[in-house]
Write a protein that holds these residues in place. Structure first.
Motif, mmCIF file in Angstrom:
data_model
loop_
_atom_site.group_PDB
_atom_site.id
_atom_site.type_symbol
_atom_site.label_atom_id
_atom_site.label_comp_id
_atom_site.label_asym_id
_atom_site.label_seq_id
_atom_site.Cartn_x
_atom_site.Cartn_y
_atom_site.Cartn_z
ATOM 1 N N THR A 1 0.840 -1.193 0.000
ATOM 2 C CA THR A 1 0.000 0.000 0.000
ATOM 3 C C THR A 1 0.871 1.236 0.000
ATOM 4 O OG1 THR A 1 -0.064 0.202 2.382
ATOM 5 C CG2 THR A 1 -1.715 -1.239 1.382
ATOM 6 N N LEU A 2 0.215 2.387 -0.037
ATOM 7 C CA LEU A 2 0.945 3.658 0.036
ATOM 8 C C LEU A 2 1.751 3.764 1.327
ATOM 9 C CD1 LEU A 2 -1.677 6.258 -1.210
ATOM 10 C CD2 LEU A 2 0.450 5.613 -2.332
ATOM 11 N N LEU A 3 1.278 3.126 2.384
ATOM 12 C CA LEU A 3 1.929 3.248 3.676
ATOM 13 C C LEU A 3 3.213 2.436 3.763
ATOM 14 C CD1 LEU A 3 -1.259 2.966 5.882
ATOM 15 C CD2 LEU A 3 -0.120 5.021 5.073
ATOM 16 N N ASP A 4 3.428 1.532 2.836
ATOM 17 C CA ASP A 4 4.612 0.685 2.877
ATOM 18 C C ASP A 4 5.814 1.314 2.182
ATOM 19 O OD1 ASP A 4 3.152 -1.253 4.200
ATOM 20 O OD2 ASP A 4 2.437 -2.122 2.315
ATOM 21 N N HIS A 5 5.644 2.385 1.444
ATOM 22 C CA HIS A 5 6.742 3.009 0.713
ATOM 23 C C HIS A 5 7.620 3.818 1.656
ATOM 24 C CE1 HIS A 5 5.209 1.876 -3.189
ATOM 25 N NE2 HIS A 5 4.005 2.299 -2.822
ATOM 26 N N ASP A 6 8.929 3.801 1.395
ATOM 27 C CA ASP A 6 9.862 4.621 2.176
ATOM 28 C C ASP A 6 10.385 5.727 1.265
ATOM 29 O OD1 ASP A 6 11.460 5.594 4.133
ATOM 30 O OD2 ASP A 6 13.057 4.105 3.885
ATOM 31 N N LEU A 7 9.699 6.871 1.268
ATOM 32 C CA LEU A 7 10.042 7.978 0.379
ATOM 33 C C LEU A 7 10.649 9.156 1.131
ATOM 34 C CD1 LEU A 7 6.727 7.915 -1.654
ATOM 35 C CD2 LEU A 7 8.892 6.845 -2.273
ATOM 36 N N GLY A 8 11.094 8.947 2.327
ATOM 37 C CA GLY A 8 11.601 10.051 3.142
ATOM 38 C C GLY A 8 10.512 10.530 4.067
ATOM 39 N N PRO A 9 10.906 11.233 5.144
ATOM 40 C CA PRO A 9 9.917 11.603 6.166
ATOM 41 C C PRO A 9 8.805 12.512 5.680
ATOM 42 C CG PRO A 9 12.163 12.253 6.801
ATOM 43 C CD PRO A 9 12.243 11.620 5.456
ATOM 44 N N ALA A 10 9.119 13.553 4.908
ATOM 45 C CA ALA A 10 8.082 14.508 4.504
ATOM 46 C C ALA A 10 7.115 13.874 3.513
ATOM 47 C CB ALA A 10 8.711 15.755 3.908
ATOM 48 N N ALA A 11 7.644 13.213 2.490
ATOM 49 C CA ALA A 11 6.788 12.591 1.478
ATOM 50 C C ALA A 11 5.998 11.445 2.083
ATOM 51 C CB ALA A 11 7.634 12.107 0.311
ATOM 52 N N SER A 12 6.636 10.692 2.940
ATOM 53 C CA SER A 12 5.970 9.565 3.584
ATOM 54 C C SER A 12 4.804 10.044 4.442
ATOM 55 C CB SER A 12 6.974 8.794 4.430
ATOM 56 O OG SER A 12 6.324 7.749 5.114
ATOM 57 N N ARG B 1 -1.125 11.841 17.457
ATOM 58 C CA ARG B 1 -0.625 10.518 17.880
ATOM 59 C C ARG B 1 0.175 9.865 16.759
ATOM 60 N NH1 ARG B 1 -0.537 12.195 21.871
ATOM 61 N NH2 ARG B 1 -2.294 12.459 23.223
ATOM 62 N N LEU B 2 -0.291 10.025 15.520
ATOM 63 C CA LEU B 2 0.433 9.437 14.393
ATOM 64 C C LEU B 2 1.814 10.070 14.253
ATOM 65 C CD1 LEU B 2 0.448 7.538 11.929
ATOM 66 C CD2 LEU B 2 -0.454 9.450 10.585
ATOM 67 N N LEU B 3 1.871 11.386 14.382
ATOM 68 C CA LEU B 3 3.160 12.075 14.256
ATOM 69 C C LEU B 3 4.076 11.807 15.443
ATOM 70 C CD1 LEU B 3 1.955 15.459 12.769
ATOM 71 C CD2 LEU B 3 3.125 13.592 11.578
ATOM 72 N N GLU B 4 3.520 11.457 16.576
ATOM 73 C CA GLU B 4 4.332 11.156 17.758
ATOM 74 C C GLU B 4 4.896 9.737 17.738
ATOM 75 O OE1 GLU B 4 2.270 14.031 21.121
ATOM 76 O OE2 GLU B 4 1.697 11.916 21.028
ATOM 77 N N ARG B 5 4.404 8.902 16.834
ATOM 78 C CA ARG B 5 4.918 7.532 16.763
ATOM 79 C C ARG B 5 6.416 7.566 16.506
ATOM 80 N NH1 ARG B 5 3.844 3.860 13.001
ATOM 81 N NH2 ARG B 5 3.901 2.120 14.421
ATOM 82 N N PRO B 6 7.165 6.801 17.253
ATOM 83 C CA PRO B 6 8.609 6.785 17.024
ATOM 84 C C PRO B 6 8.936 6.181 15.662
ATOM 85 C CG PRO B 6 7.985 5.217 18.749
ATOM 86 C CD PRO B 6 6.755 5.949 18.350
ATOM 87 N N ALA B 7 9.971 6.714 15.019
ATOM 88 C CA ALA B 7 10.377 6.222 13.707
ATOM 89 C C ALA B 7 10.820 4.765 13.794
ATOM 90 C CB ALA B 7 11.493 7.089 13.147
ATOM 91 N N ALA B 8 11.334 4.384 14.940
ATOM 92 C CA ALA B 8 11.811 3.007 15.125
ATOM 93 C C ALA B 8 10.659 2.009 15.087
ATOM 94 C CB ALA B 8 12.554 2.889 16.452
ATOM 95 N N GLY C 1 8.555 1.778 12.847
ATOM 96 C CA GLY C 1 8.372 1.348 11.465
ATOM 97 C C GLY C 1 7.013 1.716 10.933
ATOM 98 N N PRO C 2 6.733 1.284 9.703
ATOM 99 C CA PRO C 2 5.429 1.617 9.116
ATOM 100 C C PRO C 2 4.306 0.854 9.809
ATOM 101 C CG PRO C 2 6.677 0.179 7.649
ATOM 102 C CD PRO C 2 7.582 0.522 8.807
ATOM 103 N N LEU C 3 3.119 1.404 9.697
ATOM 104 C CA LEU C 3 1.945 0.760 10.282
ATOM 105 C C LEU C 3 1.654 -0.525 9.514
ATOM 106 C CD1 LEU C 3 -0.350 3.897 10.620
ATOM 107 C CD2 LEU C 3 0.829 2.719 12.464
ATOM 108 N N THR C 4 1.525 -1.623 10.223
ATOM 109 C CA THR C 4 1.227 -2.889 9.537
ATOM 110 C C THR C 4 -0.244 -2.976 9.169
ATOM 111 O OG1 THR C 4 0.957 -3.955 11.681
ATOM 112 C CG2 THR C 4 3.106 -4.151 10.615
ATOM 113 N N ASP C 5 -1.114 -2.541 10.061
ATOM 114 C CA ASP C 5 -2.554 -2.511 9.792
ATOM 115 C C ASP C 5 -3.045 -1.108 10.128
ATOM 116 O OD1 ASP C 5 -5.211 -2.973 9.382
ATOM 117 O OD2 ASP C 5 -5.425 -4.546 10.900
ATOM 118 N N ALA C 6 -2.953 -0.227 9.140
ATOM 119 C CA ALA C 6 -3.263 1.184 9.364
ATOM 120 C C ALA C 6 -4.713 1.392 9.783
ATOM 121 C CB ALA C 6 -2.954 1.995 8.108
#
Length: 190
Positions: A2-13, A50-57, A59-64
């Motif tokens: 899905t769109l959420l699985d792409h790693d396009l950098g922090p701003a684009a992501s 809450r979404l923006l506070e999620r730590p980068a570590a 990773g992407p949401l598995t079940d958004a």
């Protein structure tokens, strides 16, 4: 994928995630907000935070979709708890304290300066005694007596006389608030 699985950098992501989840977040917030007694826009905003506070570590949401539903419900519960603890302003207590308002802080500072000025004009040992009692460190009678070289037992009577003198001095300089408020006009000086 899905769109959420792409790693396009922090701003684009982040932009992609927001675009992808926006309809779901809005729908869930609108569904949960009335039962929680919240504004749907406020609930939606809390979810985005809450979404923006999620730590980068993490990773992407598995079940958004599941994450959005769980987060909306958690934020709605938090809102309900907050609403239960809050109480409406009754109008009987002051809305703000002296430090909360610049005008009140300035008036308080002016009053303290006037008081210290009046204390400095007192006769005899009064200025030193009252300055010691007004010290921010809040000294005990024993400490004040030691500092001024006086007996501890004489501090009370001297303090009483000094405060009486200060009261008379200030009464001559300032119109009493009860007189000023009660009549609406200033009494004539005699």
């Amino acid at each position: 994928m899905t769109l959420l699985d792409h790693d396009l950098g922090p701003a684009a992501s982040t932009a992609l995630v927001v675009r992808a989840l926006h309809p779901l977040v809005r729908a869930e917030a609108r569904a949960e907000a009335p039962a929680a007694g919240l504004d749907p826009a406020d609930l939606e905003q809390s979810v985005w935070v809450r979404l923006l506070e999620r730590p980068a570590a993490a990773g992407p949401l598995t079940d958004a979709a599941r994450w959005v539903r769980d987060t909306v419900r958690a934020e709605a519960r938090r809102g309900r708890r907050t609403a239960r603890r809050e109480r409406p302003y009754a109008g009987t207590e002051p809305a703000t304290g002296p430090a909360d308002c610049p005008e009140r802080a300035a008036l308080g500072a002016a009053e303290r300066r006037a008081l210290r000025s009046a204390v400095a004009r007192l006769p005899g040992r009064c200025p030193r005694l009252l300055e010691a009692m007004l010290a921010p460190s809040d000294p005990t009678y024993r400490e004040i007596a030691g500092e001024l070289g006086m007996s501890q037992g004489s501090l009370g009577p001297i303090r009483s006389r000094c405060l009486g003198c200060l009261r008379r001095m200030l009464a001559a300089e300032v119109v009493a608030p009860s007189v000023r408020e009660g009549s609406g006009r200033q009494p004539a000086n005699r």
